[in-house]
Scaffold this motif. Structure first.
Motif, short mmCIF file in Angstrom:
data_model
loop_
_atom_site.label_atom_id
_atom_site.label_comp_id
_atom_site.label_asym_id
_atom_site.label_seq_id
_atom_site.Cartn_x
_atom_site.Cartn_y
_atom_site.Cartn_z
N ASP A 1 0.84 -1.21 0.00
CA ASP A 1 0.00 0.00 0.00
C ASP A 1 0.87 1.25 0.00
N ILE A 2 1.94 1.23 -0.79
CA ILE A 2 2.90 2.33 -0.78
C ILE A 2 2.28 3.67 -1.14
N GLU A 3 1.22 3.64 -2.00
CA GLU A 3 0.55 4.90 -2.36
C GLU A 3 -0.10 5.55 -1.14
N GLN A 4 -0.59 4.71 -0.22
CA GLN A 4 -1.19 5.26 0.99
C GLN A 4 -0.14 5.92 1.88
N TRP A 5 1.11 5.43 1.80
CA TRP A 5 2.19 6.06 2.55
C TRP A 5 2.34 7.51 2.11
N LEU A 6 2.35 7.70 0.78
CA LEU A 6 2.60 9.04 0.25
C LEU A 6 1.44 9.97 0.54
N VAL A 7 0.20 9.43 0.43
CA VAL A 7 -0.97 10.25 0.71
C VAL A 7 -1.00 10.69 2.16
N SER A 8 -0.62 9.75 3.06
CA SER A 8 -0.72 10.03 4.48
C SER A 8 0.48 10.77 5.04
N LYS B 1 -10.08 19.84 2.98
CA LYS B 1 -10.57 18.96 4.04
C LYS B 1 -9.52 17.92 4.41
N ARG B 2 -8.88 17.32 3.39
CA ARG B 2 -7.87 16.31 3.66
C ARG B 2 -6.67 16.89 4.41
N LEU B 3 -6.28 18.10 4.01
CA LEU B 3 -5.17 18.75 4.70
C LEU B 3 -5.51 19.00 6.18
N MET B 4 -6.74 19.42 6.43
CA MET B 4 -7.13 19.71 7.81
C MET B 4 -7.30 18.42 8.63
N GLU B 5 -7.66 17.33 7.96
CA GLU B 5 -7.70 16.05 8.68
C GLU B 5 -6.30 15.67 9.14
N ASN B 6 -5.32 15.87 8.26
CA ASN B 6 -3.92 15.63 8.65
C ASN B 6 -3.51 16.58 9.77
N PHE B 7 -3.96 17.83 9.65
CA PHE B 7 -3.62 18.84 10.65
C PHE B 7 -4.17 18.43 12.02
N ASN B 8 -5.43 18.02 12.05
CA ASN B 8 -6.07 17.67 13.31
C ASN B 8 -5.46 16.40 13.91
#
Length: 565
Positions: free
Chosen positions: A65-72, A213-220
């Motif tokens: 799931d390497i793509e999920q690494w980059l997204v997360s 929204k995704r950026l703020m999810e990471n932020f939170n």
């Protein structure tokens, strides 16, 4: 690319795509085969077992799931997947090692992110980020609702025109079956084009909203858990995305509101067999936008003189940016352009030899016309980043560079008696218009939102001239209140504002009719020589000759048969 397997060497120079975060804390270089987005940690095969024992509820991604690494991974480069280690101060963006090698080799200042991120979580701009994102997302939602409402209006117009077509159809014979079909198809195509435009705008709003929204999810997720480095990186990414969103909103809002009309051909009965359709289906700008006039509700003055200024200010040019900043040129004696915030306070300046006019060319860039009597005239391209000016490039002009305007990668430069078109790289394309009957016959220039009309002010003859793109004169406007025409600006919906000796007036988009007198000398308009309409706040910023204050007129919109908006 590192080969699969664990490599543990203290002080090893082996390079892995992803190193185990826990081993790295002990100065060990171990390749990671797992990633926990909740912890933000890369984990080797040994450390993942320890992690899972403590955090058995966490969802851990493996190499599959390497793509999920980059997204997360908020601290990874979106383009190259490498760790964001440095910050390009010139471009104000975090970079990985590949970014620096490929895109930032010529940049002057590169900083280490951990150094500049120290204490960043305590800064005001970081704490205000969630509120800024919420505000921008609300703006996107409102814009989406507005454009969706416009889509419903298209359907109303469609039904009305179809009914008109059907009524006409009753007066003619059976040979009109094919003509009716062709006309409705034409209408369908027009509606389809409009709906595609709205659909594209809505899609852009939704996509941008999702990204925020995704950026703020990471932020939170990272608050209280992550290092300052990651906090700084997410702040930078959010700031960049906010700037993109702000420009997107401004770009969509600048679009004039469309109307559809149907023109009936009165000769249809006599020439029925030679016709292919009943008439022409097309678009008009809404009457409300096209004939909207303004009334001054209030007037305030703001001092723009700096301590370093040796002479009284003369504000020769003004333009607004989507960020809310205002750029003014104080060029007659003080020789600088100044950056104002939304409270009209001077927050930065850039010294130039003789800046005479300024126009916006991008979301955060301006072009400055430098008219120097002792050197070659030039155009300076300047970027605005984090409330500061940054010189980017410049080019000299073959003729005098007195006023400047921009439309779709075209620069229009007036030389006091002629108007020229340049490319953004400084190549002269053509001479559009010339008038040698006086010394100041082509003083200021401005362009309509669609680029079809170019306006120039004739100071010597007290005229506003409207030209087509080829330089043909479309109209010449004069008015008793308009003497010594100097200031000139065009709003995003195409309304024209002109100033002369002691007056500011509003003219229609064709440049043929006065719609309103906004201010006179008795209102404090002594020598208004520069204008800029900030449409989202309905304010007209006016600069004068030998005046340390700019005048900000708060306007109220007046449409036909309507009250002040």
């Amino acid at each position: 690319m590192a080969t699969k397997g664990s490599s543990i060497y203290k002080g090893s120079d082996l390079i892995h795509d992803f190193c185990c975060s826990k081993c790295k804390q002990n100065d060990l270089n171990t390749e990671a085969h797992n990633f926990c987005p909740e912890c933000g940690h890369y984990l080797c095969e040994k450390c993942v077992g320890l992690h899972n024992g403590y955090h058995n509820s966490h969802n851990v991604f493996g190499r599959g799931d390497i793509e999920q690494w980059l997204v997360s991974s908020i601290d990874r480069c979106d383009q190259h997947g490498k760790e964001l280690e440095v910050h390009c101060d010139d471009h104000q963006e975090p970079c990985c090692s590949i970014c620096v090698a490929v895109n930032h080799r010529l940049c002057n200042s590169i900083s280490h992110i951990p150094d500049i991120a120290k204490g960043f979580q305590t800064k005001t701009e970081f704490k205000q980020l969630p509120a800024a994102v919420d505000k921008m997302r609300s703006s996107l939602d409102e814009l989406k609702k507005s454009r969706t409402k416009d889509q419903a209006e298209f359907q109303k117009w469609y039904k009305n025109i179809v009914a008109e077509i059907k009524f006409l159809r009753k007066e003619i014979d059976s040979i009109l079956d094919q003509i009716e079909k062709a006309t409705i198809e034409q209408l369908d195509n027009t509606i389809g084009d409009l709906e595609n435009d709205v659909r594209d705008d809505v899609k852009k709003c939704v996509n941008m909203n999702d990204q925020l929204k995704r950026l703020m999810e990471n932020f939170n997720q990272m608050i209280g858990k992550c290092k300052e480095t990651k906090s700084y990186i997410v702040y930078r990414k959010c700031t960049a995305k906010l700037n993109q969103t702000d420009y997107l909103i401004s770009e969509i809002q600048r679009k004039p509101k469309e109307e559809i009309h149907f023109e009936f051909d009165k000769t249809i009965v006599s020439s029925l067999k030679s016709l292919k359709t009943f008439g022409f289906t097309g678009m008009n700008y809404s009457k409300q936008d096209k004939y909207c006039t303004y009334q001054v509700l209030s007037s305030k003055q703001y001092n723009v003189k700096m301590n370093k200024d040796e002479e009284t200010c003369t504000i020769t040019g003004i333009c607004g940016l989507p960020s809310g900043h205002i750029v003014i040129s104080d060029g007659r004696w003080n020789g600088s352009i100044k950056l104002l915030n939304s409270q009209f306070e001077v927050i930065d300046h850039c010294d130039l030899s003789a800046p005479n006019d300024v126009c916006s060319i991008a979301a955060n860039e301006v072009a400055v016309a430098v008219c120097n009597s002792t050197k070659k005239d030039e155009v300076q391209i300047i970027k605005v980043a984090q409330g500061r000016f940054q010189k980017k490039r410049k080019f000299t002009t073959a003729y005098s560079c007195f006023s400047i305007a921009h439309h779709q990668d075209k620069l229009y430069v007036s030389s006091k008696t002629a108007l020229y078109q340049y490319t953004m790289d400084g190549e002269i394309v053509k001479k559009i218009h010339e008038d040698n009957s006086g010394k100041l016959t082509v003083l200021r220039c401005a362009v309509s939102p669609d680029g079809e009309i170019i306006y120039v002010s004739n100071f010597d003859e007290n005229k506003l001239i409207s030209l087509d793109r080829c330089g043909r004169v479309l109209s010449s406007f004069t008015d008793p209140e308009l003497r010594k025409v100097f200031g000139l600006c065009v709003s995003p919906c195409g309304l024209v504002f002109v100033s002369g000796c002691g007056s500011v007036i509003q003219v229609d988009s064709e440049g043929t009719k006065k719609l309103a007198t906004l201010a006179r000398k008795v209102d404090g308009m002594n020598t208004p020589i520069s204008l800029c309409l900030v449409e989202n706040t309905s304010t007209l910023v006016v600069g004068g000759k030998k005046e340390d204050d700019i005048v900000v007129l708060q306007l109220g919109k007046m449409c036909e048969n309507e009250n002040i908006i």
